[in-house]
Scaffold this motif. Sequence first.
Motif, short mmCIF file in Angstrom:
data_model
loop_
_atom_site.label_atom_id
_atom_site.label_comp_id
_atom_site.label_asym_id
_atom_site.label_seq_id
_atom_site.Cartn_x
_atom_site.Cartn_y
_atom_site.Cartn_z
N VAL A 30 -40.48 -34.09 2.09
CA VAL A 30 -41.35 -32.96 1.81
C VAL A 30 -41.79 -33.00 0.35
O VAL A 30 -40.97 -33.30 -0.54
CB VAL A 30 -40.61 -31.63 2.09
CG1 VAL A 30 -41.52 -30.43 1.80
CG2 VAL A 30 -40.09 -31.59 3.53
N ARG A 61 -43.41 -30.46 -2.40
CA ARG A 61 -43.69 -29.04 -2.61
C ARG A 61 -44.67 -28.85 -3.77
O ARG A 61 -44.54 -29.49 -4.82
CB ARG A 61 -42.38 -28.30 -2.91
CG ARG A 61 -42.54 -26.81 -3.15
CD ARG A 61 -41.21 -26.18 -3.49
NE ARG A 61 -41.34 -24.75 -3.73
CZ ARG A 61 -40.36 -23.98 -4.19
NH1 ARG A 61 -39.18 -24.52 -4.46
NH2 ARG A 61 -40.55 -22.69 -4.39
N ASN A 92 -46.57 -25.52 -5.89
CA ASN A 92 -46.97 -24.12 -6.09
C ASN A 92 -47.86 -23.94 -7.31
O ASN A 92 -48.29 -22.82 -7.60
CB ASN A 92 -45.75 -23.19 -6.17
CG ASN A 92 -44.74 -23.63 -7.21
OD1 ASN A 92 -45.09 -24.19 -8.25
ND2 ASN A 92 -43.46 -23.38 -6.94
N GLN A 125 -45.56 -28.87 1.37
CA GLN A 125 -45.15 -27.47 1.45
C GLN A 125 -45.79 -26.68 0.32
O GLN A 125 -45.79 -27.12 -0.83
CB GLN A 125 -43.64 -27.33 1.38
CG GLN A 125 -43.15 -25.89 1.45
CD GLN A 125 -41.65 -25.79 1.24
OE1 GLN A 125 -40.89 -26.70 1.61
NE2 GLN A 125 -41.20 -24.70 0.65
N THR A 126 -46.33 -25.52 0.66
CA THR A 126 -46.88 -24.64 -0.36
C THR A 126 -46.52 -23.21 0.00
O THR A 126 -45.82 -22.95 0.97
CB THR A 126 -48.39 -24.85 -0.51
OG1 THR A 126 -48.86 -24.09 -1.63
CG2 THR A 126 -49.15 -24.44 0.74
N GLU A 127 -46.98 -22.25 -0.80
CA GLU A 127 -46.50 -20.88 -0.65
C GLU A 127 -47.52 -19.92 -1.24
O GLU A 127 -48.55 -20.34 -1.77
CB GLU A 127 -45.15 -20.73 -1.34
CG GLU A 127 -45.21 -21.12 -2.81
CD GLU A 127 -43.87 -21.60 -3.36
OE1 GLU A 127 -43.21 -20.78 -4.03
OE2 GLU A 127 -43.49 -22.75 -3.11
N SER A 136 -45.03 -21.78 3.41
CA SER A 136 -43.73 -21.11 3.53
C SER A 136 -43.38 -20.39 2.23
O SER A 136 -42.88 -20.99 1.29
CB SER A 136 -42.64 -22.14 3.85
OG SER A 136 -41.38 -21.54 3.93
N LEU A 148 -34.12 -29.22 -4.86
CA LEU A 148 -35.49 -29.54 -5.25
C LEU A 148 -35.41 -30.71 -6.22
O LEU A 148 -34.79 -30.62 -7.28
CB LEU A 148 -36.15 -28.33 -5.89
CG LEU A 148 -36.18 -27.06 -5.02
CD1 LEU A 148 -36.78 -25.89 -5.79
CD2 LEU A 148 -36.94 -27.30 -3.74
N ILE A 158 -36.66 -32.80 -0.60
CA ILE A 158 -37.78 -31.98 -1.07
C ILE A 158 -38.13 -32.40 -2.49
O ILE A 158 -37.39 -32.14 -3.44
CB ILE A 158 -37.44 -30.49 -1.02
CG1 ILE A 158 -36.96 -30.09 0.38
CG2 ILE A 158 -38.66 -29.66 -1.43
CD1 ILE A 158 -36.50 -28.65 0.48
N HIS A 209 -40.48 -32.19 -5.85
CA HIS A 209 -41.21 -31.10 -6.52
C HIS A 209 -41.83 -31.66 -7.79
O HIS A 209 -41.42 -31.34 -8.90
CB HIS A 209 -40.22 -29.98 -6.83
CG HIS A 209 -40.84 -28.64 -7.05
ND1 HIS A 209 -42.21 -28.42 -7.07
CD2 HIS A 209 -40.27 -27.41 -7.25
CE1 HIS A 209 -42.45 -27.14 -7.29
NE2 HIS A 209 -41.29 -26.51 -7.39
N CYS A 222 -43.23 -29.27 -10.73
CA CYS A 222 -42.41 -28.06 -10.86
C CYS A 222 -42.58 -27.41 -12.23
O CYS A 222 -42.46 -28.06 -13.28
CB CYS A 222 -40.94 -28.43 -10.65
SG CYS A 222 -39.80 -27.03 -10.78
#
Length: 337
Positions: free
Chosen positions: A5, A7, A9, A44-46, A78, A224, A299, A301, A304
């Motif tokens: 995954v 991630r 954001n 994956q995002t949010e 998510s 992460l 996961i 990142h 980050c």
Amino acid sequence: MPSTVVRFNLVDPSPSGPRAHSARYRAAVEMAAFADDRGLTMIQTEEHHATTNGWMPSPLPFAGAVFGATRRIGVTVSALITPLHDPLRLAEDLATLDLLSGGRLMTVAGLGYREAEYAAHGRDFTARGALQDEVLRTLLAAWTGEPFTYRGRTVQVTPRPFTRPHPLLLVGGSSRAAARRAARLGLPFFPSACLPELASYYDARRAEYGTEGWVLQPPEHTRLLHIAEDPDRTWAVYGAHLLHEAQTYASWQSAGTRSAVRSAATDTAALRAEGVYRIVTPEECVRMAHEAGAQGSLILHPLCGGMPVDEGWRSLHLFAEWVLPRLEAEATAGTTA
């Protein structure tokens, strides 16, 4: 192999203007395309609002950009704070993304836990449960493609989604109310942390309602990951980015919040010791994959907390060019043994 995954954001704690933030968004889409080419599993995002650091407020347009740049990889939102959205428009947007992607979208419907987000969108925080019920019922009715009654009038949403009977939609949360809601509607349940007792409660309610469903349970320990050849140096140079995200997220969580990502760190040394945010060598990442097993996940990142884009790329390349080949070779050897 565990699932893989990436991630995003798009947090930027020290924004240097729209041009730099635009470059960060474009880099994330390019990283998603890179991950797709290398066979990674999921982006994956949010969704969050009323922040000062640019935390992703609009994951659905971002998902559309990722789908346009990729062919196989899925996108998980998510979580999407569904009570903040107009139910009919959300049904159309998710159906469009499902059609565009050929069924690669997974949405976790969350209530959210910050009053500021509801206030920013003119929604009543105390009515969030009722709002969630309405939006989920509306999505399920809209995706049939048939006329239905919505707020006293007859409406119809077209086109129908690609996925049958509807795009993958899970109900997220850490409360019995969330588990009951998922069971009542016959939707899968995604606890916000590893909560076996809540999963059992959901299964019992499903049996009571006579509905179908399943639980997507997070691992007991969520990690992460950032990949680096020299973790000590990387913590020293870039640890503040990880700490910024951890502290921001922690500031939103009440004492009773149950979350797979939770930190009490006040400095980078404490954050490193906690082990939620990890900077690991490629060799350590391979060992973590062995520990996670086929049912686990890694996961990544890469951006980050406003991590510089170049450093994010270094992490992804180390994973794709060192970790993945090792795991794929081991999987092939195991298959032919």
